[in-house]
Every structure is written in C-alpha cells, then in structure tokens.
Design a protein around this motif. Structure first.
Motif, PDB file in Angstrom:
ATOM      1  N   UNK A  91      24.579  31.299  26.722  1.00 16.76           N
ATOM      2  CA  UNK A  91      25.834  30.557  26.632  1.00 16.76           C
ATOM      3  C   UNK A  91      26.191  30.256  25.178  1.00 16.76           C
ATOM      4  N   UNK A  92      27.460  29.901  24.983  1.00 21.01           N
ATOM      5  CA  UNK A  92      27.846  29.302  23.714  1.00 21.01           C
ATOM      6  C   UNK A  92      27.221  27.918  23.603  1.00 21.01           C
ATOM      7  N   UNK A  93      26.881  27.478  22.400  1.00 22.32           N
ATOM      8  CA  UNK A  93      26.470  26.080  22.230  1.00 22.32           C
ATOM      9  C   UNK A  93      27.572  25.167  22.754  1.00 22.32           C
ATOM     10  N   UNK A  94      27.202  24.191  23.569  1.00 32.04           N
ATOM     11  CA  UNK A  94      28.216  23.377  24.254  1.00 32.04           C
ATOM     12  C   UNK A  94      27.643  22.017  24.592  1.00 32.04           C
ATOM     13  N   UNK A  95      28.552  21.088  24.946  1.00 36.11           N
ATOM     14  CA  UNK A  95      28.120  19.764  25.357  1.00 36.11           C
ATOM     15  C   UNK A  95      29.279  18.917  25.826  1.00 36.11           C
ATOM     16  N   UNK A 100      24.321  21.488  16.127  1.00 33.77           N
ATOM     17  CA  UNK A 100      23.133  21.079  15.373  1.00 33.77           C
ATOM     18  C   UNK A 100      21.950  20.880  16.309  1.00 33.77           C
ATOM     19  N   UNK A 101      22.177  20.203  17.439  1.00 40.41           N
ATOM     20  CA  UNK A 101      21.094  19.932  18.384  1.00 40.41           C
ATOM     21  C   UNK A 101      20.578  21.205  19.039  1.00 40.41           C
ATOM     22  N   UNK A 150      21.935  24.656  13.386  1.00 42.30           N
ATOM     23  CA  UNK A 150      22.924  25.023  12.373  1.00 42.30           C
ATOM     24  C   UNK A 150      23.823  23.821  12.076  1.00 42.30           C
ATOM     25  N   UNK A 151      23.992  23.515  10.788  1.00 36.30           N
ATOM     26  CA  UNK A 151      24.902  22.446  10.381  1.00 36.30           C
ATOM     27  C   UNK A 151      26.262  23.065  10.074  1.00 36.30           C
ATOM     28  N   UNK A 152      27.298  22.619  10.786  1.00 35.28           N
ATOM     29  CA  UNK A 152      28.638  23.152  10.602  1.00 35.28           C
ATOM     30  C   UNK A 152      29.474  22.220   9.734  1.00 35.28           C
ATOM     31  N   UNK A 158      16.826  22.081  20.921  1.00 32.28           N
ATOM     32  CA  UNK A 158      17.249  21.185  21.997  1.00 32.28           C
ATOM     33  C   UNK A 158      16.510  19.870  21.963  1.00 32.28           C
ATOM     34  N   UNK A 159      17.057  18.895  22.677  1.00 30.56           N
ATOM     35  CA  UNK A 159      16.424  17.587  22.802  1.00 30.56           C
ATOM     36  C   UNK A 159      15.392  17.673  23.924  1.00 30.56           C
TER      37      UNK A 159
END
Length: 219
Positions: free
Chosen positions: A89-93, A111-112, A116-118, A172-173
């Motif tokens: 998947x795309x990074x999502x939340x 980031x989580x 990667x820091x955007x 991930x957390x």
C-alpha cells in the motif's frame, strides 16, 4: 449528511432514526463507529440503504523518488486481517483530530511507516485537482463507509544507496501492532504490483494532473 452538499440539505430526504450498533475506542477517543441510519426519501416514501461503518477522514501519499534514470515508489507491506492478506500500500493513516490537518498527518504517517522525513512545502494535494463538487476527496467505499481520503504527492531526488537502505526496512509503531515492511518498486510497475485502491487512484490523479500541466515544478 447535513453539510451544504449533504443528502439532507435540500429537504428531499429526512433522517428518522439512528441506531448505534458498535463502538471501537482508540484510547480515549472514538475510533470506529457502526450504526444504522433510517433515511427517508420523501418523494417515494421509501427508506434508502443506511448501514454505516464510520471511520472518518484519512490520507495517503504517493512518494516518487528519482534515482539515476529510474523513478521509484515507496510502499508499505502490512497484514490486513479483513481481507486475509499482506497488502502493498501507499503510506497512509487516519486523521486523529478535528483540525483537518491533512498535510501534517501525511508527513507524520510517512515518517512512522517508512522513516522518510518529508518537507511539507514539497507536498502536492492531488485530490485538490478534483472538481469542488466532489469535495476534493476520494471515497473508496461510499456504499457502506464514510471514509474520505486525501491523496498527496511527494517527489524527490535521492542517491541509489537511499533506495537500497529503504528496501525491506522494518518500521511502524510496533507497540501498536504496526508490523510494517518497506518496499521500493519502479513507478512504471506500480499499477501491476498493488491492489491498493489508494495507490491506483493516486496514479490516475498524478498522470492526469501531469498531462494537463497542473503539477508545480520539482524543487
């Protein structure tokens, strides 16, 4: 429902009754809500389907990293129990408050989930290119779920060793059960390697925006 563009706004329908069927709490806040809404079409006197899984707004980010002659996309691999599969998947939340900070949430989730820091100034809201009548959000399953997704684009240039470092990275957390593995794939292959509706929608929006010259120049 009661917004300016909602189904109750013009008086053609009425909300008769709401039955809460289930609530899942995320700490001290409501996470997911299952309810049945009795909505009546006044012209026909018939009820319209009203079973709702409410989870609220969310974001996803299409990350395009140019390295040499290739453009890569960053995906996350996660176990998705509802479909019984591991999904790329795309990074999502989900948005965690009512402030509507889509861009800040997008950067935090990336980031989580990837490390990667955007730079917020480099984020492009792809869903903002949609006609205002759509709400400028994507609705993946409007027949049963209220989820609305803001799709964002991030473009950057990186060295090849960054691509190598990202590939297979575990993130991930984990204390929250987020067992995530990062995958980096060539962008040209993205549409064939994922069944993620967010990713496929983002590809469509990105390609059309690029075709019509709507994207800002890469900084």
């Amino acid at each position: 429902m009661q917004s300016e563009a909602g189904i109750l706004s013009n008086g053609a329908m009425s909300l008769e009754h709401v039955l809460i069927q289930g609530v899942d709490m995320f700490g001290n806040r409501v996470g997911f809500l299952k309810f049945k809404a009795d909505v009546l079409d006044k012209e026909t006197g018939k009820k319209v389907p009203g079973l709702v899984f409410a989870r609220g707004p969310a974001i996803a980010v299409l990350i395009l990293l140019e390295s040499g002659d290739e453009i890569y996309t960053v995906l996350t691999e996660q176990v998705r129990v509802p479909v019984g599969k591991r999904i790329l998947e795309l990074p999502a939340g989900m948005l965690e408050n009512d402030k509507g900070d889509f861009i800040g949430t997008a950067a935090r989730e990336v980031k989580e989930e990837t490390g990667i820091h955007l730079n917020l100034q480099d984020m492009v809201d792809l869903t903002a290119f949609l006609d205002p009548s759509t709400g400028c959000r994507v609705f993946p399953s409007p027949g049963g779920c209220d989820e609305e997704i803001g799709l964002f684009l991030y473009r950057g240039n990186v060295d090849k060793d960054i691509i190598t470092q990202l590939q297979g990275k575990e993130t991930g957390l984990r204390e929250h059960g987020e067992l995530i593995k990062v995958h980096v794939v060539p962008y040209q292959k993205l549409w064939r390697v994922t069944a993620d509706a967010k990713a496929l929608s983002a590809i469509a929006l990105y390609e059309m925006a690029k075709k019509e010259g709507l994207l800002p120049p890469l900084r």
